[in-house]
Design a protein around this motif. Structure first.
Motif, PDB file in Angstrom:
ATOM      1  N   GLU A  66      38.128  -9.048  30.863  1.00  0.00           N
ATOM      2  CA  GLU A  66      37.235  -9.130  29.711  1.00  0.00           C
ATOM      3  C   GLU A  66      36.679  -7.752  29.399  1.00  0.00           C
ATOM      4  OE1 GLU A  66      34.350 -12.269  29.519  1.00  0.00           O
ATOM      5  OE2 GLU A  66      35.385 -13.404  31.080  1.00  0.00           O
ATOM      6  N   ARG A  67      36.486  -7.514  28.104  1.00  0.00           N
ATOM      7  CA  ARG A  67      35.961  -6.218  27.692  1.00  0.00           C
ATOM      8  C   ARG A  67      35.086  -6.398  26.463  1.00  0.00           C
ATOM      9  NH1 ARG A  67      39.457  -1.181  25.210  1.00  0.00           N
ATOM     10  NH2 ARG A  67      37.858   0.430  25.373  1.00  0.00           N
ATOM     11  N   GLU A  68      33.953  -5.712  26.439  1.00  0.00           N
ATOM     12  CA  GLU A  68      33.064  -5.762  25.279  1.00  0.00           C
ATOM     13  C   GLU A  68      32.794  -4.338  24.800  1.00  0.00           C
ATOM     14  OE1 GLU A  68      28.477  -6.764  24.807  1.00  0.00           O
ATOM     15  OE2 GLU A  68      29.679  -8.614  24.922  1.00  0.00           O
ATOM     16  N   VAL A  69      32.943  -4.131  23.518  1.00  0.00           N
ATOM     17  CA  VAL A  69      32.739  -2.815  22.927  1.00  0.00           C
ATOM     18  C   VAL A  69      31.710  -2.924  21.811  1.00  0.00           C
ATOM     19  CG1 VAL A  69      33.796  -0.908  21.650  1.00  0.00           C
ATOM     20  CG2 VAL A  69      35.079  -2.054  23.469  1.00  0.00           C
ATOM     21  N   GLU A  70      30.730  -2.058  21.833  1.00  0.00           N
ATOM     22  CA  GLU A  70      29.734  -2.009  20.768  1.00  0.00           C
ATOM     23  C   GLU A  70      30.086  -0.875  19.815  1.00  0.00           C
ATOM     24  OE1 GLU A  70      24.897  -1.472  20.138  1.00  0.00           O
ATOM     25  OE2 GLU A  70      25.712  -2.056  22.094  1.00  0.00           O
ATOM     26  N   SER A  71      30.183  -1.184  18.543  1.00  0.00           N
ATOM     27  CA  SER A  71      30.554  -0.177  17.554  1.00  0.00           C
ATOM     28  C   SER A  71      29.405   0.794  17.306  1.00  0.00           C
ATOM     29  CB  SER A  71      30.943  -0.841  16.228  1.00  0.00           C
ATOM     30  OG  SER A  71      32.074  -1.672  16.389  1.00  0.00           O
ATOM     31  N   ASP A  72      29.760   2.008  16.923  1.00  0.00           N
ATOM     32  CA  ASP A  72      28.764   2.969  16.494  1.00  0.00           C
ATOM     33  C   ASP A  72      28.286   2.602  15.090  1.00  0.00           C
ATOM     34  OD1 ASP A  72      29.027   4.418  18.842  1.00  0.00           O
ATOM     35  OD2 ASP A  72      30.607   5.687  18.028  1.00  0.00           O
ATOM     36  N   ALA A  73      27.051   2.964  14.759  1.00  0.00           N
ATOM     37  CA  ALA A  73      26.476   2.689  13.435  1.00  0.00           C
ATOM     38  C   ALA A  73      25.794   3.959  12.936  1.00  0.00           C
ATOM     39  CB  ALA A  73      25.496   1.522  13.501  1.00  0.00           C
ATOM     40  N   PRO A  74      26.561   4.912  12.421  1.00  0.00           N
ATOM     41  CA  PRO A  74      25.999   6.211  12.015  1.00  0.00           C
ATOM     42  C   PRO A  74      24.940   6.114  10.923  1.00  0.00           C
ATOM     43  CG  PRO A  74      28.396   6.335  12.185  1.00  0.00           C
ATOM     44  CD  PRO A  74      28.029   4.883  12.260  1.00  0.00           C
ATOM     45  N   LEU A  75      24.937   5.028  10.134  1.00  0.00           N
ATOM     46  CA  LEU A  75      23.982   4.923   9.029  1.00  0.00           C
ATOM     47  C   LEU A  75      22.691   4.212   9.416  1.00  0.00           C
ATOM     48  CD1 LEU A  75      26.303   4.133   5.968  1.00  0.00           C
ATOM     49  CD2 LEU A  75      25.242   6.307   6.595  1.00  0.00           C
ATOM     50  N   GLU A  76      22.599   3.713  10.641  1.00  0.00           N
ATOM     51  CA  GLU A  76      21.370   3.044  11.056  1.00  0.00           C
ATOM     52  C   GLU A  76      20.208   4.042  11.034  1.00  0.00           C
ATOM     53  OE1 GLU A  76      20.315  -0.321  14.263  1.00  0.00           O
ATOM     54  OE2 GLU A  76      21.063   1.546  15.120  1.00  0.00           O
ATOM     55  N   GLY A  77      19.093   3.656  10.422  1.00  0.00           N
ATOM     56  CA  GLY A  77      17.944   4.536  10.296  1.00  0.00           C
ATOM     57  C   GLY A  77      18.037   5.521   9.148  1.00  0.00           C
ATOM     58  N   VAL A  78      19.103   5.410   8.350  1.00  0.00           N
ATOM     59  CA  VAL A  78      19.326   6.322   7.222  1.00  0.00           C
ATOM     60  C   VAL A  78      18.933   5.643   5.916  1.00  0.00           C
ATOM     61  CG1 VAL A  78      21.113   7.522   5.877  1.00  0.00           C
ATOM     62  CG2 VAL A  78      21.158   7.607   8.389  1.00  0.00           C
ATOM     63  N   THR A  79      18.376   6.401   4.993  1.00  0.00           N
ATOM     64  CA  THR A  79      18.106   5.912   3.643  1.00  0.00           C
ATOM     65  C   THR A  79      18.985   6.672   2.667  1.00  0.00           C
ATOM     66  OG1 THR A  79      15.811   5.331   4.124  1.00  0.00           O
ATOM     67  CG2 THR A  79      16.390   5.649   1.810  1.00  0.00           C
ATOM     68  N   LEU A  80      19.752   5.921   1.875  1.00  0.00           N
ATOM     69  CA  LEU A  80      20.606   6.518   0.852  1.00  0.00           C
ATOM     70  C   LEU A  80      19.987   6.309  -0.520  1.00  0.00           C
ATOM     71  CD1 LEU A  80      24.182   5.278   1.898  1.00  0.00           C
ATOM     72  CD2 LEU A  80      23.041   7.408   2.546  1.00  0.00           C
ATOM     73  N   GLU A  81      20.088   7.309  -1.359  1.00  0.00           N
ATOM     74  CA  GLU A  81      19.735   7.128  -2.764  1.00  0.00           C
ATOM     75  C   GLU A  81      21.032   7.006  -3.542  1.00  0.00           C
ATOM     76  OE1 GLU A  81      16.252   8.896  -4.970  1.00  0.00           O
ATOM     77  OE2 GLU A  81      17.894  10.128  -5.794  1.00  0.00           O
ATOM     78  N   LEU A  82      21.212   5.841  -4.170  1.00  0.00           N
ATOM     79  CA  LEU A  82      22.412   5.554  -4.952  1.00  0.00           C
ATOM     80  C   LEU A  82      22.050   5.600  -6.427  1.00  0.00           C
ATOM     81  CD1 LEU A  82      23.661   2.461  -2.900  1.00  0.00           C
ATOM     82  CD2 LEU A  82      24.239   4.863  -2.541  1.00  0.00           C
ATOM     83  N   SER A  83      22.870   6.249  -7.217  1.00  0.00           N
ATOM     84  CA  SER A  83      22.608   6.323  -8.653  1.00  0.00           C
ATOM     85  C   SER A  83      23.916   6.348  -9.425  1.00  0.00           C
ATOM     86  CB  SER A  83      21.765   7.556  -8.997  1.00  0.00           C
ATOM     87  OG  SER A  83      22.403   8.735  -8.557  1.00  0.00           O
ATOM     88  N   ILE A  84      23.837   5.861 -10.670  1.00  0.00           N
ATOM     89  CA  ILE A  84      25.010   5.823 -11.527  1.00  0.00           C
ATOM     90  C   ILE A  84      24.972   7.002 -12.482  1.00  0.00           C
ATOM     91  CG2 ILE A  84      26.254   4.514 -13.292  1.00  0.00           C
ATOM     92  CD1 ILE A  84      25.235   1.979 -12.056  1.00  0.00           C
TER      93      ILE A  84
END
Length: 355
Positions: A105-123
């Protein structure tokens, strides 16, 4: 002028219900998503030159993927009820992949580079969405900032025009992919074993990381590779925590073909015949997914508030490998369940999606 006034007034007289999200400036919405897929091996056979062979613990096992994401959308500006600029704060991003093969058995936790990040999205004027990190640490891979949308994922399920009770409409491939987060998931979660594989390749060893995600990696691609079709039906009203909502019933199906997976492997894991020089090919690897559930749309707030989908998946793998003068065939079937829950609430009232 009179004609325009008559046209405008006639719009309010159109029959049916308008189920379209209305965005307002300075509003804040909390989006909470929970996903789980569990696949277990239900069939496994191995043959050499047409004769059954014991699987050496290759047959039993399965894959479990669990994912949770929570972010807050602060709508900064709108035009015609649609967002033109917002700030998205990623509060919690977590994904674990568990694999079992025989007694291993093996368990892997993925990385989450955007955790704690705020993005400003605009059109922009060209209609394209730009993304900029305004808080937190920017990810090393700038590609993770691309492909984010201002609108809610669940907007993709809504009808494009007014509908009557019991009316139905088709859901196209793009709408379903958007709802299921295809494309977005790879921005939020980066498999740790990918980095390990790169490091192993640089050392010239491969090692555990050289096998990448194995079955887990292939299972995760089901949603990406599927050809999707779906249907939605407006089925009346229901109260959700005291809020009157339209209820939309959903049926979604997907099928496709997975790419070939490594069979055995010239190495320590197989040993014996598996270590001999060989030529492997995939005969066929079909899969199918069936999902059903409901989307609830708040009448007062004019937006989706909850999605609940449940269903099943079946993945078949048929491989053939020629080893010197012998031919090995392996047949595997994995079956299991899929659950997806998304809740959307005003930030101050946010509640996690049901597990």
């Amino acid at each position: 002028m009179l004609r325009s006034a008559l046209l405008c007034s006639s719009l309010f007289l159109l029959p049916g219900h308008q189920l379209a999200t209305k965005y307002t400036a300075e509003s804040k919405l909390a989006v909470d998503t929970r996903f789980e897929m569990v696949l277990e091996t239900t069939e496994f056979t191995m043959e050499r030159d047409g004769e059954p062979v014991e699987g050496r613990n290759f047959g039993g096992g399965g894959t479990t993927i669990k994912r949770h994401s929570a972010w807050t959308d602060h709508v900064v500006a709108t035009a015609d009820g649609q967002p033109t600029k917002l700030r998205r704060s990623f509060d919690d991003l977590e994904q674990t992949t568990s694999t079992k093969m025989g007694e291993t058995e093996r368990e892997v936790e993925s990385d989450a580079p955007l955790e704690g990040v705020t993005l400003e999205l605009s059109i922009g004027e060209d209609g394209k969405v730009s993304s900029e990190v305004v808080d937190g640490t920017a990810p090393g891979d700038s590609a993770l900032l691309d492909g984010h949308a201002l609108a809610l994922q669940l907007d993709a399920l809504l009808p494009s025009e007014a509908v009557e009770d019991n009316a139905s409409w088709d859901l196209d491939k793009d709408a379903i992919r958007t709802t299921l987060g295809v494309g977005l998931t790879e921005k939020l979660f980066v498999r740790a074993q990918d980095a390990a594989a790169e490091a192993g390749a640089e050392r010239g060893g491969g090692g555990r990381g050289g096998r990448g995600g194995g079955g887990a990696g292939r299972s995760a691609r089901l949603f990406e590779l599927a050809e999707w079709t779906g249907k939605a039906v407006l089925k009346g009203e229901e109260d959700v925590d005291g809020v009157a909502c339209w209820v939309i019933e959903l049926e979604i199906k997907g099928d496709g073909e997975l790419p070939a997976a490594p069979m055995g492997g010239g190495g320590r894991r197989g040993g014996g015949a598996f270590a001999l020089p060989s030529e492997a090919r995939a005969i066929e690897n079909p899969f199918e997914i069936e999902l059903e559930g409901t989307l609830k749309f708040s009448k007062a707030d004019q937006r989706p508030v909850a999605l609940a989908l449940e269903g099943k998946a079946r993945v078949e793998s048929n491989m053939e490998r020629t080893m010197q003068e012998s031919t090995m065939r392996v047949h595997t079937v994995q079956e299991g369940k899929i659950e997806l829950a998304i809740s959307i609430a005003a930030a101050a009232e946010a509640k996690p999606a049901a597990k």
